[in-house]
Enzyme design. Structure first.
Site, PDB file in Angstrom:
ATOM      1  N   ARG A 108       0.800  -1.238   0.000  1.00 59.53           N
ATOM      2  CA  ARG A 108       0.000   0.000   0.000  1.00 59.53           C
ATOM      3  C   ARG A 108       0.828   1.280   0.000  1.00 59.53           C
ATOM      4  NH1 ARG A 108      -4.045  -1.993   4.637  1.00 59.53           N
ATOM      5  NH2 ARG A 108      -5.259  -3.492   3.399  1.00 59.53           N
ATOM      6  N   CYS A 163      -9.729  -1.422   5.082  1.00 65.43           N
ATOM      7  CA  CYS A 163     -11.192  -1.281   5.059  1.00 65.43           C
ATOM      8  C   CYS A 163     -11.700  -0.012   5.750  1.00 65.43           C
ATOM      9  CB  CYS A 163     -11.846  -2.512   5.674  1.00 65.43           C
ATOM     10  SG  CYS A 163     -10.996  -3.146   7.123  1.00 65.43           S
ATOM     11  N   HIS A 181     -18.241  -2.127   9.457  1.00 71.39           N
ATOM     12  CA  HIS A 181     -17.492  -1.187  10.301  1.00 71.39           C
ATOM     13  C   HIS A 181     -18.271   0.122  10.421  1.00 71.39           C
ATOM     14  CE1 HIS A 181     -14.194  -3.890  10.177  1.00 71.39           C
ATOM     15  NE2 HIS A 181     -13.350  -3.226   9.421  1.00 71.39           N
TER      16      HIS A 181
HETATM   17  N1  LIG Z   1     -11.555  -8.979   6.400  1.00 71.26           N
HETATM   18  C1  LIG Z   1     -11.563  -7.717   5.991  1.00 71.26           C
HETATM   19  O1  LIG Z   1     -12.519  -6.948   6.235  1.00 71.26           O
HETATM   20  C2  LIG Z   1     -10.423  -7.170   5.189  1.00 71.26           C
HETATM   21  C3  LIG Z   1     -10.547  -5.907   4.641  1.00 71.26           C
HETATM   22  C4  LIG Z   1      -9.519  -5.380   3.884  1.00 71.26           C
HETATM   23  C5  LIG Z   1      -8.386  -6.130   3.707  1.00 71.26           C
HETATM   24  N2  LIG Z   1      -8.255  -7.371   4.244  1.00 71.26           N
HETATM   25  C6  LIG Z   1      -7.017  -8.115   4.000  1.00 71.26           C
HETATM   26  O2  LIG Z   1      -7.303  -9.200   3.128  1.00 71.26           O
HETATM   27  C7  LIG Z   1      -6.456 -10.306   3.439  1.00 71.26           C
HETATM   28  C8  LIG Z   1      -7.324 -11.544   3.729  1.00 71.26           C
HETATM   29  O3  LIG Z   1      -8.149 -11.273   4.831  1.00 71.26           O
HETATM   30  P1  LIG Z   1      -9.320 -12.256   5.284  1.00 71.26           P
HETATM   31  O4  LIG Z   1     -10.071 -11.483   6.291  1.00 71.26           O
HETATM   32  O5  LIG Z   1     -10.053 -12.803   4.110  1.00 71.26           O
HETATM   33  O6  LIG Z   1      -8.476 -13.440   6.004  1.00 71.26           O
HETATM   34  P2  LIG Z   1      -8.875 -14.977   6.221  1.00 71.26           P
HETATM   35  O7  LIG Z   1     -10.332 -15.153   6.349  1.00 71.26           O
HETATM   36  O8  LIG Z   1      -7.998 -15.427   7.328  1.00 71.26           O
HETATM   37  O9  LIG Z   1      -8.414 -15.693   4.841  1.00 71.26           O
HETATM   38  C9  LIG Z   1      -7.053 -15.842   4.484  1.00 71.26           C
HETATM   39  C10 LIG Z   1      -6.958 -16.486   3.115  1.00 71.26           C
HETATM   40  O10 LIG Z   1      -5.580 -16.542   2.740  1.00 71.26           O
HETATM   41  C11 LIG Z   1      -5.231 -17.901   2.427  1.00 71.26           C
HETATM   42  N3  LIG Z   1      -3.846 -18.147   2.790  1.00 71.26           N
HETATM   43  C12 LIG Z   1      -3.260 -18.000   3.990  1.00 71.26           C
HETATM   44  N4  LIG Z   1      -1.961 -18.372   3.931  1.00 71.26           N
HETATM   45  C13 LIG Z   1      -1.734 -18.776   2.657  1.00 71.26           C
HETATM   46  C14 LIG Z   1      -0.597 -19.278   1.964  1.00 71.26           C
HETATM   47  N5  LIG Z   1       0.572 -19.433   2.575  1.00 71.26           N
HETATM   48  N6  LIG Z   1      -0.732 -19.592   0.665  1.00 71.26           N
HETATM   49  C15 LIG Z   1      -1.910 -19.440   0.022  1.00 71.26           C
HETATM   50  N7  LIG Z   1      -3.024 -18.960   0.623  1.00 71.26           N
HETATM   51  C16 LIG Z   1      -2.933 -18.635   1.925  1.00 71.26           C
HETATM   52  C17 LIG Z   1      -6.182 -18.729   3.256  1.00 71.26           C
HETATM   53  O11 LIG Z   1      -6.250 -20.038   2.731  1.00 71.26           O
HETATM   54  P3  LIG Z   1      -6.624 -21.316   3.668  1.00 71.26           P
HETATM   55  O12 LIG Z   1      -8.107 -21.254   3.873  1.00 71.26           O
HETATM   56  O13 LIG Z   1      -6.189 -22.454   2.840  1.00 71.26           O
HETATM   57  O14 LIG Z   1      -5.846 -21.151   4.928  1.00 71.26           O
HETATM   58  C18 LIG Z   1      -7.467 -17.922   3.082  1.00 71.26           C
HETATM   59  O15 LIG Z   1      -8.028 -18.194   1.814  1.00 71.26           O
HETATM   60  C19 LIG Z   1      -5.591  -9.856   4.610  1.00 71.26           C
HETATM   61  O16 LIG Z   1      -4.374  -9.345   4.092  1.00 71.26           O
HETATM   62  C20 LIG Z   1      -6.398  -8.745   5.229  1.00 71.26           C
HETATM   63  O17 LIG Z   1      -5.585  -7.827   5.936  1.00 71.26           O
HETATM   64  C21 LIG Z   1      -9.258  -7.924   4.971  1.00 71.26           C
END
Ligand SMILES: NC(=O)c1ccc[n+]([C@@H]2O[C@H](COP(=O)([O-])OP(=O)(O)OC[C@H]3O[C@@H](n4cnc5c(N)ncnc54)[C@H](OP(=O)(O)O)[C@@H]3O)[C@@H](O)[C@H]2O)c1
Length: 337
Positions: free
Chosen positions: A102, A132, A244
């Site tokens: 970013r 977010c 949020h």
């Molecule tokens: N949640 C929000 O509101 C939000 C908003 C803006 C940005 N983000 C960002 O978006 C990203 C994902 O967030 P999330 O909330 O969706 O997290 P999450 O629910 O924990 O999902 C993480 C994802 O990444 C995959 N992953 C983790 N380690 C991996 C690896 N070594 N190789 C390949 N895939 C891998 C996981 O796969 P498995 O299921 O196989 O473990 C899962 O699909 C983060 O960087 C977060 O900061 C999130």
């Protein structure tokens, strides 16, 4: 890239944001010729619904991006640091949701309603999706900034547990069930009790601010293209599943009234102004925002302490406008419409 349809990869497809990416692509009829759903080795072979059928999850690897036009990443910062450049080198335009890229000066940080032009210059082939909490705030600030230039923002957030990923939502639900059953509450993901509580829940940043708070400072300035904007944030997590909320106080380079702010916000791109006179229940709320696209702005008031400043309450679905929708909108604006 002038094509009728695109090979789209979603890296992190099984996560909270990744699942929302699949739903968003489908609901907006994004022209996908093939969807490549990627996650860790743990999830390889699992199936997720997409379109009329299902997609099979593949383990993310160095060859995952061959033939991919658009790579939407939501697999955390370390995956984005390693695989973002690999995907870009393979010819994909990368749109990454993590914090990895970013603040890189060669990576545009984009909210379509505010600075879509920035997405057209991407020396690394990577575009970053902002945090977010920052996205929903800058969508609400944009029409006001255009009219009177924002000088200072004092913001307090009330952030949903889904912002910390799928496992965090499950932790909230599990803690809540235990609390209601009169059992001991043992946090699995949160740094303390989340059920029926409010938590400061991020890694320490600098000067006793959390990393999340500092993201709101630096990302706001980069997106709005104005390094002089003062941002004073406090971020907390509340026991909400999705959506949020933010209480935002804004001072401008000239006086702004609540009436003028409402006139500017009415009909602004991406914004739904909830203009009702104050009445309990008739204001932006995370429960009703969840699953929807807009940034809801309400409770727009003249600030009682600072003449010429305003206050407002800003709510959006963090998984949609705060992540998946914003990323898909960037791809749409660049390649589809
Ligand atoms: N949640 C929000 O509101 C939000 C908003 C803006 C940005 N983000 C960002 O978006 C990203 C994902 O967030 P999330 O909330 O969706 O997290 P999450 O629910 O924990 O999902 C993480 C994802 O990444 C995959 N992953 C983790 N380690 C991996 C690896 N070594 N190789 C390949 N895939 C891998 C996981 O796969 P498995 O299921 O196989 O473990 C899962 O699909 C983060 O960087 C977060 O900061 C999130």
């Amino acid at each position: 890239m002038s094509k009728a349809s695109f090979v789209v990869a979603v890296a992190g497809a099984t996560g909270a944001v990744g699942r929302e990416m699949l739903r968003t692509l489908e609901q907006r009829s994004f022209p996908v010729s093939k969807l490549v759903a990627l996650a860790s080795k743990r999830s390889a072979g699992q199936r997720l619904p997409f379109g009329a059928g299902e997609v099979v999850i593949e383990a993310l690897g160095p060859k995952s991006f061959e033939g991919v036009d658009i790579a939407l990443f939501s697999a955390g910062a370390s995956v984005a640091r390693e695989y973002g450049p690999i995907a870009a080198k393979a010819g994909a335009v990368v749109i990454d949701n993590s914090s990895a890229w970013r603040m890189d000066p060669e990576v545009p940080l984009v909210v379509p309603e505010v600075n879509i032009e920035a997405a057209k210059t991407r020396p690394k082939g990577i575009i970053a999706n902002p945090n977010c909490s920052t996205i929903q705030m800058v969508v609400a600030l944009k029409p006001l900034h255009d009219a009177a230039r924002v000088k200072t923002i004092i913001v307090s957030t009330y952030q949903a547990t889904s912002g910390k990923g799928q496992a965090a939502v499950e932790d909230l639900l599990q803690q809540t069930r235990a609390a209601l059953a009169g059992e001991a509450v043992t946090p699995a993901v949160f740094p303390g009790r989340m059920a029926f509580n409010v938590l400061c829940d991020w890694k320490a940043g600098e000067n006793d601010y959390s990393e999340e708070e500092l993201k709101m400072v630096h990302e706001t300035r980069k997106i709005m293209g104005d390094a002089s904007i003062g941002v004073s944030p406090t971020t907390v997590r509340v026991p909400v599943v999705n959506g949020h909320s933010e209480s935002v106080h804004v001072q401008f380079h000239r006086a702004m009234s609540a009436e003028e702010a409402k006139r500017l916000l009415r009909g602004a791109e991406g914004v739904v102004l909830m203009d009702d006179a104050y009445a309990p229940g008739k204001h932006p709320q995370p429960f009703s925002a969840a699953g929807t696209d807009p940034v809801y702005v309400g409770r727009v008031r003249d600030d009682l302490a600072v003449a010429g400043a305003i206050k407002m309450f800003v709510v959006a679905d963090n998984l949609r406008k705060g992540a998946a929708l914003n990323a898909v909108q960037i791809a749409e604006r660049l390649f589809v419409r």
